[in-house]
Design a protein around this motif. Sequence first.
Motif, short mmCIF file in Angstrom:
data_model
loop_
_atom_site.label_atom_id
_atom_site.label_comp_id
_atom_site.label_asym_id
_atom_site.label_seq_id
_atom_site.Cartn_x
_atom_site.Cartn_y
_atom_site.Cartn_z
N LYS A 116 -1.13 -32.60 9.36
CA LYS A 116 -2.28 -32.81 8.49
C LYS A 116 -2.42 -34.27 8.08
O LYS A 116 -3.54 -34.78 7.99
CB LYS A 116 -2.16 -31.93 7.25
CG LYS A 116 -2.27 -30.44 7.51
CD LYS A 116 -2.23 -29.67 6.18
CE LYS A 116 -1.74 -28.23 6.33
NZ LYS A 116 -2.67 -27.32 6.98
N LEU A 156 -2.31 -31.28 -5.38
CA LEU A 156 -1.73 -30.30 -4.47
C LEU A 156 -0.81 -31.05 -3.51
O LEU A 156 -1.24 -32.01 -2.87
CB LEU A 156 -2.85 -29.60 -3.70
CG LEU A 156 -2.48 -28.45 -2.77
CD1 LEU A 156 -1.88 -27.29 -3.55
CD2 LEU A 156 -3.71 -27.97 -2.02
N LYS A 158 1.15 -30.81 -0.09
CA LYS A 158 1.05 -29.97 1.11
C LYS A 158 2.03 -30.45 2.16
O LYS A 158 2.15 -31.65 2.41
CB LYS A 158 -0.33 -30.16 1.76
CG LYS A 158 -1.38 -29.19 1.35
CD LYS A 158 -2.62 -29.38 2.24
CE LYS A 158 -3.84 -28.84 1.55
NZ LYS A 158 -5.06 -29.08 2.32
N GLY A 163 1.10 -24.50 7.62
CA GLY A 163 0.06 -23.62 8.13
C GLY A 163 0.22 -22.25 7.50
O GLY A 163 1.23 -21.98 6.85
N GLY A 164 -0.81 -21.41 7.68
CA GLY A 164 -0.73 -20.04 7.17
C GLY A 164 -0.58 -19.97 5.66
O GLY A 164 -0.05 -19.01 5.13
N GLY A 165 -1.06 -20.99 4.97
CA GLY A 165 -1.03 -20.96 3.51
C GLY A 165 0.34 -21.27 2.92
O GLY A 165 0.53 -21.22 1.71
N GLU A 200 -2.99 -34.19 -2.34
CA GLU A 200 -4.44 -34.16 -2.48
C GLU A 200 -4.81 -33.86 -3.91
O GLU A 200 -4.07 -33.19 -4.63
CB GLU A 200 -5.03 -33.03 -1.59
CG GLU A 200 -5.03 -33.37 -0.12
CD GLU A 200 -5.56 -32.23 0.74
OE1 GLU A 200 -5.96 -31.18 0.21
OE2 GLU A 200 -5.57 -32.41 1.97
N LYS A 201 -5.96 -34.32 -4.28
CA LYS A 201 -6.54 -33.88 -5.55
C LYS A 201 -6.71 -32.37 -5.42
O LYS A 201 -7.16 -31.88 -4.38
CB LYS A 201 -7.91 -34.56 -5.71
CG LYS A 201 -8.71 -34.06 -6.90
CD LYS A 201 -10.10 -34.69 -6.90
CE LYS A 201 -11.05 -33.85 -7.72
NZ LYS A 201 -12.45 -34.20 -7.54
N VAL A 203 -8.74 -29.45 -5.96
CA VAL A 203 -10.14 -29.19 -6.29
C VAL A 203 -10.22 -27.89 -7.08
O VAL A 203 -9.64 -26.88 -6.68
CB VAL A 203 -11.00 -29.11 -5.01
CG1 VAL A 203 -12.46 -28.92 -5.35
CG2 VAL A 203 -10.81 -30.36 -4.16
N HIS A 208 -14.00 -22.70 0.55
CA HIS A 208 -13.50 -23.06 1.88
C HIS A 208 -14.65 -22.76 2.84
O HIS A 208 -15.04 -21.62 3.03
CB HIS A 208 -12.27 -22.21 2.21
CG HIS A 208 -11.78 -22.36 3.63
ND1 HIS A 208 -10.52 -22.79 3.95
CD2 HIS A 208 -12.41 -22.14 4.82
CE1 HIS A 208 -10.38 -22.82 5.27
NE2 HIS A 208 -11.52 -22.42 5.83
N GLN A 232 -9.67 -15.57 -0.67
CA GLN A 232 -8.30 -15.73 -0.15
C GLN A 232 -7.29 -15.15 -1.11
O GLN A 232 -7.51 -15.09 -2.31
CB GLN A 232 -7.98 -17.22 0.04
CG GLN A 232 -8.95 -17.96 0.92
CD GLN A 232 -8.56 -19.43 1.10
OE1 GLN A 232 -7.73 -19.96 0.36
NE2 GLN A 232 -9.16 -20.08 2.08
N GLU A 275 -12.02 -27.38 9.10
CA GLU A 275 -12.04 -26.75 7.77
C GLU A 275 -12.33 -27.79 6.69
O GLU A 275 -11.70 -28.85 6.66
CB GLU A 275 -10.68 -26.09 7.49
CG GLU A 275 -10.37 -24.95 8.44
CD GLU A 275 -9.13 -24.14 8.04
OE1 GLU A 275 -9.09 -22.95 8.35
OE2 GLU A 275 -8.21 -24.73 7.42
N GLU A 296 -8.46 -29.75 7.44
CA GLU A 296 -7.65 -29.76 8.66
C GLU A 296 -8.52 -29.24 9.80
O GLU A 296 -9.59 -28.69 9.58
CB GLU A 296 -6.40 -28.88 8.52
CG GLU A 296 -6.70 -27.40 8.35
CD GLU A 296 -5.47 -26.52 8.59
OE1 GLU A 296 -4.49 -26.99 9.19
OE2 GLU A 296 -5.52 -25.34 8.18
P1 ADP Z 1 -3.26 -24.01 6.09
O1 ADP Z 1 -2.80 -24.88 7.21
O2 ADP Z 1 -2.17 -23.25 5.46
O3 ADP Z 1 -4.47 -23.19 6.48
P2 ADP Z 1 -5.09 -25.67 4.51
O4 ADP Z 1 -4.91 -27.12 4.30
O5 ADP Z 1 -6.15 -25.26 5.48
O6 ADP Z 1 -3.70 -25.04 4.94
O7 ADP Z 1 -5.35 -24.99 3.11
C1 ADP Z 1 -5.33 -23.59 2.94
C2 ADP Z 1 -6.07 -23.19 1.67
O8 ADP Z 1 -5.50 -23.82 0.52
C3 ADP Z 1 -7.53 -23.58 1.63
O9 ADP Z 1 -8.35 -22.67 2.31
C4 ADP Z 1 -7.81 -23.63 0.13
O10 ADP Z 1 -7.98 -22.34 -0.39
C5 ADP Z 1 -6.52 -24.18 -0.42
N1 ADP Z 1 -6.59 -25.66 -0.56
C6 ADP Z 1 -6.23 -26.56 0.37
N2 ADP Z 1 -6.42 -27.82 -0.06
C7 ADP Z 1 -6.90 -27.73 -1.32
C8 ADP Z 1 -7.29 -28.69 -2.32
N3 ADP Z 1 -7.19 -30.00 -2.11
N4 ADP Z 1 -7.74 -28.23 -3.50
C9 ADP Z 1 -7.82 -26.89 -3.73
N5 ADP Z 1 -7.47 -25.96 -2.85
C10 ADP Z 1 -7.01 -26.35 -1.64
#
Ligand code: ADP
Length: 691
Positions: A116, A156, A158, A163-165, A200-201, A203, A208, A232, A275, A296
């Motif tokens: 990412k 946040l 990360k 992946g996969g939340g 990340e900030k 949000v 999504h 979700q 996304e 991503e």
């Molecule tokens: P994954 O690879 O697990 O799918 P993502 O980066 O796509 O990870 O994020 C998964 C979910 O996490 C998003 O769909 C959203 O609900 C939440 N999310 C991700 N980034 C942010 C953010 N900066 N602020 C708020 N929620 C976020």
Amino acid sequence: MFNKILIANRGEIACRVAATARRMAIQTVAVYSDADAHAKHVQACDEAVHIGNSAPRESYLRWEKIIAAAQATGAQAIHPGYGFLSENEEFAQACAKAGLVFIGPPASAILAMGLKAEAKQLMERAGVPLVPGYHAANQDPEVLQQAADAIGYPVLIKASAGGGGKGMRVVESATDFAQALASCKREASSSFGDDAVLIEKYVQRPRHIEIQVFGDMHGNYVHLFERDCSVQRRHQKVLEEAPAPGMTDALRLQMGAAAVAAARAVNYVGAGTVEFIVEPGSKTDGSTIGAFYFMEMNTRLQVEHPVTEAITGLDLVEWQLRVANGEPLPLRQEALAIQGHAIEARICAENPDKQFLPATGTLQVYALPDSSAFDRAPGAVRVDSGVRQGDAISPFYDSMVAKLIVHGATRQEALARMETALKQTHIVGLPTNVEFLRRVVRTPSFANADLDTALIAREAGVLFSRETVGLQIAAAALVAATLHAEQQAAKGTDRSGWVDPWARRDGWRSHGAYQRGFSVGFQEATHSVVLRKNTSTGAADGAPSGPWVLEVEGACAVFQFLAGDDHAFDLQWGPRRLLVWVYREGDVFHVFTNSGSTRITAIDALAHAGEAHAEVGRLTAPMPGKVVSMAVKAGDAVRKGQALAVMEAMKMEHTIAAPADGIVGEVLFAPGDQVTEGAELLRLQTPVAPI
Ligand code: ADP
Ligand code: ADP
Ligand code: MG
């Protein structure tokens, strides 16, 4: 076009890819593990090759075996589906080396989007809007803390390889940052083998929204509009729809252009999804969608691609095959249009009331809506399923068993069709999220398209541990199903056809011949239900004159029923009339009505005497899986609710908490151990008060 392809996946997506291949007269080769020897996807293909043990590491992730299977069967290309090897650039490269076409993007594009943080650096250069944040290489905790302070809380963290939340931590304030960072890094290194993070900030109340893109080998790109995947749980999608409610043509153009720019920046080929995390709209101008930021890119076919297929009328797997075969994109951007609205629901073997803990078991009943007319009949539902009635859901793979996809002229029409489709989905044998989904689609938030990623949390009050079918209906259904089964059994043995509803073989008679008592268990309590012969000669005006009177906890009324088949009953009880579907699983009766579903147990007072109950102090594995961590050791004093151990199964983590204050006795497993369901993990001793 290819003559033969190998599908390196299982479950619904393998079946779905096979269906398109069949339509295009392409032969298919399935691969399967021990657990999948009789799986649906094996039957869906023309040939099948066994590739190893049940664990993904020993089968679906063994790419040398899969490539050998393709070569042995003469397949020319490999479709990886989603998950497993679909985003593995080494596999894509190995395919090319073996002279096989990888049906997906070039390995370089997978690599570029795989992490990412690196992907965001690339997107920054391509002019794609990013969430304010830190995604540089320096991982010094001091530097990360400073970055978080500068972004402003909440932030946040990360896992870059996540992946996969999984591998995400929300941090509310500067003082919590260091600890959250350490824990996120631990999870990232154990789950993804890479502890790099980005910040990340966070949000607030975001949506999504993602854009489906497609590229070909000739430098053409299109986007196939957006999908809203805001609903979700655990940062994983539950319901997806297209188009996104509130989307304007202008914004769609902007997001589509940003997504195509992202794809172009990595010379993308094939199906991909960009996304975006989207801020809520501003109250002042009335827009429901605010600023959007790149999150991503998923370099594969997405689980929720069918909603895009429904609104565009296209087959995305066909597009993937054509592009992989070197053909140009079948349509240009101007030729693409949105028709109506589509919604998808993911049906998972899981327990929503227990933090969505994945479930295993056998699908005793697996009745889904009829999908045979999806292409022709308006209102028909599409069912993408990877299992059949009688199949077992094993602990080795993902908990998603099927997807329901509906399409309508408007969102309202699609929503009504989803409610109907979920109503017709009867699954017995293991917990599923069907009843939960029925509740979600009925919430005011979902119905009014007030979507954001906190929808489930916001509506929690009406989504969890709540009965939509009461004791009275459940009990009446149990009585009807019991009497019907007895009548059927009697018909089978007695040639005269004489049915004596009082001649029970499997229970007791209460007070003489004209009254029969049932003891039922409903929501942790026992209730008594009494059935009597209706002795009144004439019914009062308008009241039904059924053969019985049924009494449930004080409510007493004339009762009769009509059996449609062995499971469908038309109940009449006093003034109420109701259709119910009842499936019996041992002593448990699963009751489905048009408003919801529930379970009720027939209690046989004698059978259960002396049966051991769960021992207090023994902490057992709620599912088969792997022990991820043990937070305690023998002799530790713990408080009620304290986390003792973490287990993982079916891509989900589950925390085992102390049921009471106590002292840890023995710890029976170590991190990394594989355990069976019910295995004792550790013992807890309740401290004895000093005399
Ligand atoms: P994954 O690879 O697990 O799918 P993502 O980066 O796509 O990870 O994020 C998964 C979910 O996490 C998003 O769909 C959203 O609900 C939440 N999310 C991700 N980034 C942010 C953010 N900066 N602020 C708020 N929620 C976020
Ligand atoms: P999405 O954004 O499409 O939900 P995820 O990154 O959560 O993507 O994963 C995509 C899908 O891949 C999952 O929903 C799951 O069905 C499948 N998948 C991923 N890993 C596995 C696995 N180990 N076993 C089976 N299916 C998997
Ligand atoms: Mg994602």
